[in-house]
Design a protein around this motif. Structure first.
Motif, short mmCIF file in Angstrom:
data_model
loop_
_atom_site.label_atom_id
_atom_site.label_comp_id
_atom_site.label_asym_id
_atom_site.label_seq_id
_atom_site.Cartn_x
_atom_site.Cartn_y
_atom_site.Cartn_z
N GLU A 233 60.27 39.70 25.67
CA GLU A 233 60.45 39.91 27.25
C GLU A 233 58.64 38.51 27.53
O GLU A 233 58.28 39.80 27.41
CB GLU A 233 60.32 41.11 27.99
N GLY A 234 59.43 37.50 28.42
CA GLY A 234 58.24 36.62 28.59
C GLY A 234 58.02 37.02 29.72
O GLY A 234 58.52 36.34 29.96
N VAL A 235 56.52 37.53 30.34
CA VAL A 235 56.36 37.37 31.14
C VAL A 235 55.68 36.68 32.26
O VAL A 235 54.39 36.65 31.12
CB VAL A 235 55.98 39.15 31.64
N TYR A 236 54.96 35.70 33.17
CA TYR A 236 53.80 35.52 33.24
C TYR A 236 53.72 36.30 34.24
O TYR A 236 53.64 36.42 35.00
CB TYR A 236 54.64 34.22 34.05
N SER A 237 52.08 35.96 34.20
CA SER A 237 50.96 36.10 34.98
C SER A 237 50.31 35.89 35.24
O SER A 237 49.50 34.98 34.76
CB SER A 237 50.92 38.39 34.47
N ASN A 238 49.69 35.54 37.07
CA ASN A 238 48.45 35.36 37.31
C ASN A 238 47.36 35.90 38.47
O ASN A 238 48.13 36.43 39.13
CB ASN A 238 49.09 33.72 37.84
N ALA A 239 46.32 35.47 38.26
CA ALA A 239 45.23 36.87 39.20
C ALA A 239 45.43 35.99 40.56
O ALA A 239 45.43 34.81 40.43
CB ALA A 239 43.90 36.95 38.75
N THR A 240 45.25 37.09 41.58
CA THR A 240 45.19 36.37 43.06
C THR A 240 43.94 35.09 42.68
O THR A 240 42.94 35.46 42.55
CB THR A 240 44.77 37.24 43.74
N PHE A 241 44.56 34.00 43.56
CA PHE A 241 42.97 33.29 44.05
C PHE A 241 41.92 33.83 44.52
O PHE A 241 41.75 35.08 45.16
CB PHE A 241 43.40 32.54 44.99
N MET A 242 40.33 33.99 43.98
CA MET A 242 39.25 34.22 44.74
C MET A 242 38.55 32.86 45.04
O MET A 242 38.56 32.00 44.36
CB MET A 242 38.96 34.98 43.18
N PRO A 243 37.47 33.50 45.78
CA PRO A 243 36.71 32.24 46.32
C PRO A 243 35.65 32.18 45.41
O PRO A 243 35.22 32.92 44.46
CB PRO A 243 36.12 33.41 47.50
N MET A 244 34.95 30.87 44.91
CA MET A 244 33.94 30.62 44.52
C MET A 244 32.59 30.80 45.35
O MET A 244 32.64 30.70 47.06
CB MET A 244 33.69 29.34 44.40
#
Length: 215
Positions: free
Chosen positions: A171-182
Motif C-alpha cells: 500500500e503506497g501512501v502519500y503524506s505531507n506535512a502542513t505548510f509551516m511559516p518561514m
C-alpha cells in the motif's frame, strides 16, 4: 525484521523462483500441460515481484512508532528568500534556497500486508521533496517556485505502481506535512508515524512564527 535482512530474504527468494521457473523451459514436454505452464509463469511473476519489492525497500527507512525523521532551520536571505537547512535523521544535511513565506516537506510511505507483514517487514518512508510556498494566492500562481527533490527515483517504482494498479500486499501512501511559516532563526522537528507527517516548532522563534501565523 530490518530492511537489510528483508531485502536479502526477498531478493534471494525472488531470484530462486525466477531461476527455478526458467529451468522448466529446459524440458519443453513439461509445458504441454497448460496448467503446469501457467504455474511456471506464475513462479516467474512471483519471483520478479519479490525482486521489485526487495529493490524498492532498500530505498526506504523503517517506521517504528512516532519518530523524528528530520529537522529544519530557516534563515532569511532577503525579501521572501530563505536559506533552509534540512537535516534528515542519520544522513548529511541539505541546504537550499527557497522562495516564499512557508515551507513544506513531502514523504512517501509504503505499508505491507499479507505474507510480507507476516515476515515482520515494518512500514517504510522516503522523504520526497522540500518546497516553498507564498501566502498570497496571486504570488503562488505567478512568482518563481522552489521545489527540491530529496530522493533518487527507483525503477521500477513500487510506490507509483501501487498507486496506479493497486498491487497486492503493498500500500503506497502519500503524506505531507502542513505548510509551516518561514522565520529567521526558526527550527522545527519533522515527525512521522504510519498515519503521516507533522511539523513541531522546537525553539522560541519557531513558536512565535506559528502563533503569528495562526492569528
Amino acid at each position: 525484521m530490518s530492511f537489510v535482512v528483508a531485502t536479502i530474504v526477498l531478493a534471494s527468494f525472488g531470484a530462486a523462483l525466477v531461476i527455478g521457473g526458467l529451468l522448466f523451459f529446459l524440458r519443453p514436454h513439461w509445458l504441454l500441460d497448460w496448467l503446469k505452464g501457467m504455474a511456471v509463469f506464475g513462479l516467474i511473476f512471483l519471483g520478479l515481484y519479490s525482486l521489485v519489492i526487495a529493490i524498492n525497500i532498500g530505498g526506504y527507512r523503517s517506521i517504528h512508532g512516532l519518530q523524528t525523521v528530520a529537522s529544519i532551520a530557516t534563515q532569511r536571505q532577503g525579501d521572501e528568500i530563505w536559506r533552509v537547512t534540512l537535516q534528515p535523521s542519520g544522513e548529511s544535511p541539505v541546504t537550499e534556497t527557497l522562495r516564499g513565506d512557508q515551507w513544506q516537506i513531502d514523504a512517501q510511505i509504503i505499508r505491507f500486508s499479507g505474507p510480507l507483514r507476516w515476515l515482520g517487514i515494518a512500514p517504510g518512508y522516503r522523504l520526497e521533496r522540500l518546497a516553498g510556498r507564498y501566502t498570497s494566492l496571486e504570488q503562488e500562481r505567478s512568482s518563481p517556485r522552489s521545489v527540491v527533490g530529496l530522493s533518487e527515483r527507483i525503477w521500477p517504482d513500487l510506490w507509483a505502481l501501487d498507486r496506479q494498479f493497486n498491487l497486492p500486499f503493498v500500500e503506497g501512501v502519500y503524506s505531507n506535512a502542513t505548510f509551516m511559516p518561514m522565520r529567521d532563526g526558526a527550527m522545527f522537528d519533522v515527525r512521522l508515524s504510519v498515519s503521516g507527517l507533522v511539523a513541531v516548532p522546537v525553539n522560541e522563534e519557531a513558536r512565535k512564527a506559528v502563533q503569528l501565523w495562526d492569528q
